[in-house]
Design a protein around this motif. Structure first.
Motif: not given
Length: 88
Positions: A54-60
């Motif tokens: 989820r963090l990867e998705d949020r921060l790209s």
């Protein structure tokens, strides 16, 4: 807030608290940012990897899965993620 605009540690902390609140079925305001995610909250390895996704998705950005295990608190994880995003 646009996802790509989230670069400060404090914004990442709030995002992580929100995610953990959902996962743990508690108010985000009650998530302690200085407590170990695994031993204090009982998060499994799968929970930590899901949170990392989820963090990867949020921060790209792409996160090495080790970051989820070597940074044991919300504060440590937010700091590491912010540094990776800035280096990006």
């Amino acid at each position: 807030m646009e996802y790509s605009a989230m670069t400060s540690e404090s914004q990442i902390v709030e995002f992580l608290k929100s995610c953990l609140g959902e996962l743990l079925q508690m108010e985000a305001v009650n998530v302690a940012v200085d407590r170990p995610l695994d031993s204090h909250y009982g998060l499994s390895s799968m929970d930590l990897l899901t949170l990392g996704g989820r963090l990867e998705d949020r921060l790209s950005i792409a996160l090495d899965p080790d970051i989820m295990f070597s940074n044991r608190t919300v504060l440590e994880l937010a700091k590491a993620a912010a540094q990776l995003q800035k280096a990006g």
